[in-house]
Design a protein around this motif. Structure first.
Motif, mmCIF file in Angstrom:
data_model
loop_
_atom_site.group_PDB
_atom_site.id
_atom_site.type_symbol
_atom_site.label_atom_id
_atom_site.label_comp_id
_atom_site.label_asym_id
_atom_site.label_seq_id
_atom_site.Cartn_x
_atom_site.Cartn_y
_atom_site.Cartn_z
ATOM 1 N N TYR A 156 6.548 5.765 4.783
ATOM 2 C CA TYR A 156 7.088 5.202 3.304
ATOM 3 C C TYR A 156 7.672 3.866 3.293
ATOM 4 O O TYR A 156 8.257 3.309 2.387
ATOM 5 C CB TYR A 156 8.123 6.253 3.094
ATOM 6 C CG TYR A 156 7.984 7.753 3.037
ATOM 7 C CD1 TYR A 156 6.648 8.057 2.503
ATOM 8 C CD2 TYR A 156 8.572 8.606 3.329
ATOM 9 C CE1 TYR A 156 6.279 9.535 2.466
ATOM 10 C CE2 TYR A 156 8.147 10.045 3.556
ATOM 11 C CZ TYR A 156 7.123 10.255 2.998
ATOM 12 O OH TYR A 156 6.770 11.628 2.830
ATOM 13 N N ARG A 178 7.064 1.153 0.406
ATOM 14 C CA ARG A 178 7.497 1.355 -1.046
ATOM 15 C C ARG A 178 8.681 0.601 -1.285
ATOM 16 O O ARG A 178 9.607 0.152 -0.584
ATOM 17 C CB ARG A 178 8.058 2.891 -1.286
ATOM 18 C CG ARG A 178 6.628 3.861 -1.327
ATOM 19 C CD ARG A 178 6.998 5.094 -1.700
ATOM 20 N NE ARG A 178 8.015 5.662 -1.037
ATOM 21 C CZ ARG A 178 8.335 6.759 -1.031
ATOM 22 N NH1 ARG A 178 7.863 7.992 -1.874
ATOM 23 N NH2 ARG A 178 9.340 7.373 -0.418
ATOM 24 N N GLU A 198 -0.632 6.988 6.792
ATOM 25 C CA GLU A 198 -0.403 6.180 5.613
ATOM 26 C C GLU A 198 -1.325 6.133 4.416
ATOM 27 O O GLU A 198 -1.378 5.976 3.293
ATOM 28 C CB GLU A 198 -0.055 4.636 6.164
ATOM 29 C CG GLU A 198 0.471 3.582 5.055
ATOM 30 C CD GLU A 198 1.006 2.376 5.702
ATOM 31 O OE1 GLU A 198 0.896 1.527 5.029
ATOM 32 O OE2 GLU A 198 1.312 2.583 6.805
ATOM 33 N N GLN A 200 14.053 3.868 -3.187
ATOM 34 C CA GLN A 200 14.034 4.953 -2.488
ATOM 35 C C GLN A 200 15.409 5.081 -1.860
ATOM 36 O O GLN A 200 15.858 4.609 -1.448
ATOM 37 C CB GLN A 200 12.887 4.244 -1.221
ATOM 38 C CG GLN A 200 12.668 5.379 -0.189
ATOM 39 C CD GLN A 200 11.502 4.819 0.724
ATOM 40 O OE1 GLN A 200 11.139 3.819 0.616
ATOM 41 N NE2 GLN A 200 11.599 5.700 1.837
ATOM 42 N N LEU A 234 -1.141 8.931 2.361
ATOM 43 C CA LEU A 234 -0.120 8.828 1.256
ATOM 44 C C LEU A 234 -0.543 7.659 0.299
ATOM 45 O O LEU A 234 -0.479 7.761 -0.824
ATOM 46 C CB LEU A 234 1.240 8.402 1.989
ATOM 47 C CG LEU A 234 2.148 8.096 1.135
ATOM 48 C CD1 LEU A 234 2.643 9.067 0.327
ATOM 49 C CD2 LEU A 234 3.406 7.605 1.790
ATOM 50 N N TYR A 278 -0.279 8.462 -3.670
ATOM 51 C CA TYR A 278 0.508 7.689 -4.570
ATOM 52 C C TYR A 278 -0.312 7.197 -5.585
ATOM 53 O O TYR A 278 0.609 6.874 -6.521
ATOM 54 C CB TYR A 278 1.178 6.687 -3.578
ATOM 55 C CG TYR A 278 2.351 5.977 -3.959
ATOM 56 C CD1 TYR A 278 3.417 6.276 -4.334
ATOM 57 C CD2 TYR A 278 2.179 4.696 -4.407
ATOM 58 C CE1 TYR A 278 4.495 5.686 -4.839
ATOM 59 C CE2 TYR A 278 3.475 3.880 -4.941
ATOM 60 C CZ TYR A 278 4.374 4.470 -5.199
ATOM 61 O OH TYR A 278 5.429 3.676 -5.711
ATOM 62 N N SER A 291 12.873 10.674 0.015
ATOM 63 C CA SER A 291 11.932 11.019 1.212
ATOM 64 C C SER A 291 12.632 11.325 2.161
ATOM 65 O O SER A 291 13.949 11.118 2.368
ATOM 66 C CB SER A 291 11.031 9.640 1.424
ATOM 67 O OG SER A 291 11.866 8.851 2.130
ATOM 68 N N TYR A 297 12.520 7.092 -5.961
ATOM 69 C CA TYR A 297 11.782 8.108 -4.837
ATOM 70 C C TYR A 297 12.855 8.751 -3.768
ATOM 71 O O TYR A 297 13.517 7.859 -3.388
ATOM 72 C CB TYR A 297 10.495 7.223 -4.123
ATOM 73 C CG TYR A 297 9.655 6.491 -5.207
ATOM 74 C CD1 TYR A 297 8.793 7.570 -5.683
ATOM 75 C CD2 TYR A 297 9.725 5.548 -5.677
ATOM 76 C CE1 TYR A 297 7.745 7.262 -6.505
ATOM 77 C CE2 TYR A 297 8.808 4.837 -6.573
ATOM 78 C CZ TYR A 297 7.633 5.769 -6.837
ATOM 79 O OH TYR A 297 6.782 5.420 -7.920
#
Length: 65
Positions: free
Chosen positions: A34, A37, A10, A42, A13, A17, A28, A26
């Protein structure tokens, strides 16, 4: 052009990010990091619109094989 190398954690990322431009949506693979987010922006999983170049490459690969 910049490159960032790190683990799939994390912290990595979040650093990456922070350097990316804002996006409306987004996509994924549902990896656990994730989760922070915005859920309404997402999409998890494969499918949806395909990049035009990727679609053309796939079509050509099929025709040339």
């Amino acid at each position: 052009m910049w490159t960032y190398v790190g683990s799939r954690g994390e912290a990595t990322l979040r650093r990456l990010y922070g350097r990316l431009p804002a996006a409306e949506l987004y996509r994924s693979d549902g990896y656990r990091v994730y989760h922070w987010r915005p859920a309404d922006r997402q999409v998890v999983g494969k499918g949806g619109a395909v990049n035009r170049n990727a679609g053309l490459r796939s079509w050509l690969r099929g025709k040339l094989s």
